[in-house]
Write an enzyme that holds these catalytic residues in place. Structure first.
Site, mmCIF file in Angstrom:
data_model
loop_
_atom_site.group_PDB
_atom_site.id
_atom_site.type_symbol
_atom_site.label_atom_id
_atom_site.label_comp_id
_atom_site.label_asym_id
_atom_site.label_seq_id
_atom_site.Cartn_x
_atom_site.Cartn_y
_atom_site.Cartn_z
ATOM 1 C CG HIS A 559 -1.828 1.154 1.338
ATOM 2 N ND1 HIS A 559 -3.137 1.103 0.930
ATOM 3 C CD2 HIS A 559 -1.636 2.414 1.821
ATOM 4 C CE1 HIS A 559 -3.709 2.284 1.142
ATOM 5 N NE2 HIS A 559 -2.814 3.093 1.685
ATOM 6 C CD GLU A 560 1.760 3.607 3.760
ATOM 7 O OE1 GLU A 560 2.023 4.667 3.163
ATOM 8 O OE2 GLU A 560 0.754 3.466 4.474
ATOM 9 C CG HIS A 563 0.428 6.403 -0.772
ATOM 10 N ND1 HIS A 563 -0.628 6.985 -1.425
ATOM 11 C CD2 HIS A 563 -0.085 5.870 0.369
ATOM 12 C CE1 HIS A 563 -1.736 6.811 -0.721
ATOM 13 N NE2 HIS A 563 -1.434 6.138 0.373
ATOM 14 C CG HIS A 566 0.504 8.753 -7.322
ATOM 15 N ND1 HIS A 566 -0.668 9.095 -6.686
ATOM 16 C CD2 HIS A 566 0.442 9.353 -8.547
ATOM 17 C CE1 HIS A 566 -1.398 9.867 -7.491
ATOM 18 N NE2 HIS A 566 -0.737 10.032 -8.621
#
Length: 775
Positions: A559-560, A563, A566
């Site tokens: 999940h991290e 980020h 991105h």
């Protein structure tokens, strides 16, 4: 984050120039026959030297460095001491003052008017570069002297930012730019979007108000900040204990803690005091057949004092008053104007449609629980499931992989991540040894993010191991964003500066230049992004060996890293739209999508060092039989968030507990219990006020993107490039509705209206692996 991400951002001022970055919970035997091999897996080569290096880099303790001549934090030559950080802040403030003066004079020269948007973005980046660094250091640095200097820098820079927020001159210059059609036509879409961000944030800051009203705006903003901090402190405050009798524990299934509690009660001859949230309380809720014990724990956990309720309601009223002051009907109308949702009415359309999709599944799950309760208590058919029954008749299960996997070490997971990014985007993770003094702790690992065509995209500093004083949870910090720098015209800032000013600002200028790179074959120079991942995994040791991650920790890391990628791929010319600097209800899409990849057999194969052998049987998602009940509860909470930030809070006699009871009675499936007031523990009301729907919203979009692009061939490079080119590279510089609509081939979505919101609500959320509350 990404609930930790919001918490880190709470003490910042609302600002036109400060765009808040994102930063936010079974192992078995490996049987390769259980994993299918997709056609795309063969494109992934056996473990390369870089892959093996990643395993060693993260799986073995790093020797301590002998720092005699430190490089400085993040390699900045000047940041070697806490005092040097304060000096950097002072240099940056003087430089910001000179640039502000230049922008204020822009209407004296037409050429300068064409540079206003660029210079506002430079000003924003100049300040955020220091503020974001201070935010990281005051949370992550183990040295109290550094933490103290970071606090001082943070407060000093934010104070200056607050002055800029109410600078009427800056606003008037921007209005002049946006009113000039020739200038507007000269702006590329990304520049125009950046200009609109500044304009909207000025408007949100009450820039058009009279001096007296602006003073009131500042006063309310300060009050909201103080009340918000107080509310968060009170959400974490211990609740009074439940008093449990010995007789109520006699049938507890748990042979360990349950037996100890029974013995303690028997020996002391007194009622046991069981505190909400404790291991004892969790054991009772999951294992105590006596309903009375579970009810007592539930009532204790959901109680509030009148003071706690008053704090929340004062916060909600202050927000409502602030919105009215700037001409908005409610705080939700104010907060959502620049989000994908655009209005609270559109949010309600989304939540209503999503609830319609979820209610049937949740009712089926509750019926199954009711049948279990009937069999347990020998009652008439279908007894009512009470709130304290949920965990007993359907104990929460930790996330588990879709097939049995070997113990997954931290290095193995990073190897899989690098392979995944290489397959999708042509991007790899590569070791980068930090120089002495470059990191704030010996545990910090540094990675280069390398594109096969463009070279180094940026750096990830991974501070992944738990230690005393470090914040709990996982977070993604954007320390430095992408931004084009070759056309900065810094000499123009110093046109009216004397030699003393030129000397004073040099430190700040050096700070920015040290992280820039020219694109291959192009004259453009970009500031390269720097991000930090904070987690709290167990540290590898010589005695115990590598860090082995539980499945929920693997999910967290994926999940991290969503980020982080991105931030890396969103290489934009403007700081304010770089990477994760995008709408709150869009920013979680890439990170939630990353979790979906862990349900794919071909992606699970990437955890193997060698990809040889034939596999069979498709991996299946981990099914939680009560997931739909929890999703329904999340929808109710998102609806409650909307009610609490509606105009209703300004009505005389508004009662937050009554509003919760009414919503539960009208739309809930499990009865509301009089005397409870859970809302005082709803900490996201502060950090995500009026936007709590965002995580559900992005879960729905991620499910659709996964289904349409990746479910059949998760390692397909064409689909990876499509995601990169249509979404990730734009950061916040393109309308997210256009990005999503283009990605899933739905022209109707690109309008981003009420129908589009309802359409997303009708998409069934299929991410069985998501964990509620990770933002």
């Amino acid at each position: 984050m990404l609930a930790k991400a919001a918490k880190h951002a709470l003490s910042r001022p609302t600002s036109l120039l400060l765009r808040v970055p994102l930063r936010v919970f079974t192992r078995g035997q490996w049987d390769p026959r259980l994993v299918s091999r997709s056609a795309t897996t063969s494109a992934i080569q056996p473990a390369s030297v870089d892959d093996m290096n990643l395993i060693a880099f993260f799986d073995y303790p790093q020797p301590p460095q002998n720092v005699t001549n430190p490089t400085g934090i993040f390699g900045h030559r000047s940041l070697t001491t806490p005092a040097a950080f304060i000096a950097l802040a002072d240099s940056t403030l003087r430089r910001a003052q000179l640039l502000t003066a230049r922008i204020l004079r822009a209407r004296e020269s037409r050429d300068e008017l064409f540079k206003v948007v660029k210079n506002l973005d430079r000003l924003s980046d100049m300040l955020c570069g220091v503020i974001d660094l201070a935010e990281l250091l005051r949370n992550a640095h183990p040295d109290p002297a550094w933490v103290q200097s970071a606090d001082e820098v943070y407060e000093k820079m934010c104070e200056f930012m607050n002055v800029l927020n109410t600078n009427v001159g800056l606003y008037e210059v921007l209005v002049s730019v946006l009113s000039d059609q020739e200038i507007v036509k000269s702006l590329c879409p990304e520049a125009y979007q950046t200009a609109l961000i500044f304009w909207r944030d000025f408007e949100k800051s009450g820039i058009h108000l009279t001096p007296a009203q602006r003073e009131r705006f500042v006063s309310l903003s300060t009050e909201i900040l103080v009340l918000g901090r107080q509310f968060l402190n009170e959400t974490a405050a211990p609740r009074p204990p439940a008093r449990i009798k010995f007789s109520e524990l006699q049938s507890v299934k748990d042979l360990g803690m349950g037996a100890r509690l029974r013995l303690q009660a028997q020996v002391t001859k007194r009622e046991l005091l069981v505190y909400p949230g404790s291991l004892q309380a969790q054991m009772i809720m999951r294992s105590a057949p006596d309903e009375e014990a579970r009810k007592k724990v539930y009532m204790a956990a959901n109680s509030s004092t009148s003071h706690q309720i008053e704090t929340l309601e004062r916060l909600l009223r202050a927000r409502g008053e602030l919105a009215r002051l700037v001409g908005k009907e409610s705080y939700a109308h104010m907060a959502l104007a620049d989000k994908m949702a655009k209005s609270p009415e559109n949010v309600q359309h989304f939540l209503d449609a999503l609830m319609d999709q979820t209610r049937l599944y949740a009712r089926r799950a509750l019926r199954n629980l009711s049948m279990r309760k009937q069999a347990h208590l020998k009652t008439s058919p279908f007894p009512i499931i009470q709130p304290w029954d949920r965990d007993y008749y359907c104990p929460p299960e930790p996330p588990a992989p879709p097939v049995p996997l070997p113990p997954l070490t931290l290095g193995t997971v990073f190897m899989a991540l690098s392979r995944l990014f290489r397959a999708l985007y042509g991007i790899s993770l590569r070791l980068a040894e930090p120089a002495p003094g470059e990191a704030w702790h010996v545990d910090v690992r540094k990675l280069e993010v390398v594109d096969e065509e463009h070279g180094v995209l940026g750096w990830i500093y991974a501070d992944l191991f738990a230690r005393s004083g470090k914040p709990a949870g996982a977070a993604h910090y954007t320390v430095r964003c992408s931004r084009r720098t070759d056309d900065d015209d810094e000499e123009g800032d110093l046109m009216f500066a004397d030699e003393r000013d030129r000397t004073a600002v040099q430190l700040s200028r050096d700070f920015e230049v040290e992280r820039q790179s020219r694109l291959p074959g192009q004259p453009l120079i970009f500031q390269l992004p720097v991000v930090v991942l904070l987690c709290e995994f167990m540290r590898p040791t010589v005695a115990s060996g590598p860090t082995v991650l539980d499945w929920h920790e693997v999910l967290t890391l994926f999940h991290e890293m969503g980020h982080a990628m991105h931030s890396m791929i969103g290489r934009t010319e403007y700081h304010n739209v770089s990477g994760t600097r995008c709408a709150t209800d869009f920013v979680e899409l890439p990170s939630i999508l990353m979790e979906h990849f862990l349900n794919s057999s071909s992606v699970l194969s990437l955890f193997q060092r060698d990809l040889e052998g034939e596999f069979c049987h498709t991996a299946r998602p981990h099914e939680d039989p009560c997931r739909s009940i929890d999703t329904h509860t999340q929808i109710l909470l998102a609806m409650l968030d909307q009610i609490y930030h509606s105009s209703a809070v300004l009505h005389a006699g508004f009662d937050s507990t009554a509003a919760l009871e009414t919503l539960s009675s009208d739309r809930g499936l499990i009865p509301y219990i009089p005397g409870t007031s859970w809302q005082t523990q709803f900490g996201h009301l502060f950090g995500y006020g009026a936007t709590y729907y965002s995580y559900l919203f992005d879960r729905a979009i991620a499910s659709r993107v996964w289904s349409k692009l990746f479910s059949e061939a998760p390692l397909n490079r064409d689909m990876g490039e499509r995601l990169k080119q249509e979404v990730l590279r734009f950061g916040g510089g393109r309308d997210p509705w256009v990005m999503v609509g283009t990605l899933v081939d739905s022209a109707d979505l690109t309008v981003g209206d009420t129908k589009a919101m309802a359409e997303v609500g009708r998409w069934r959320i299929e991410d069985e692996i998501s964990m509620y509350g990770r933002h």
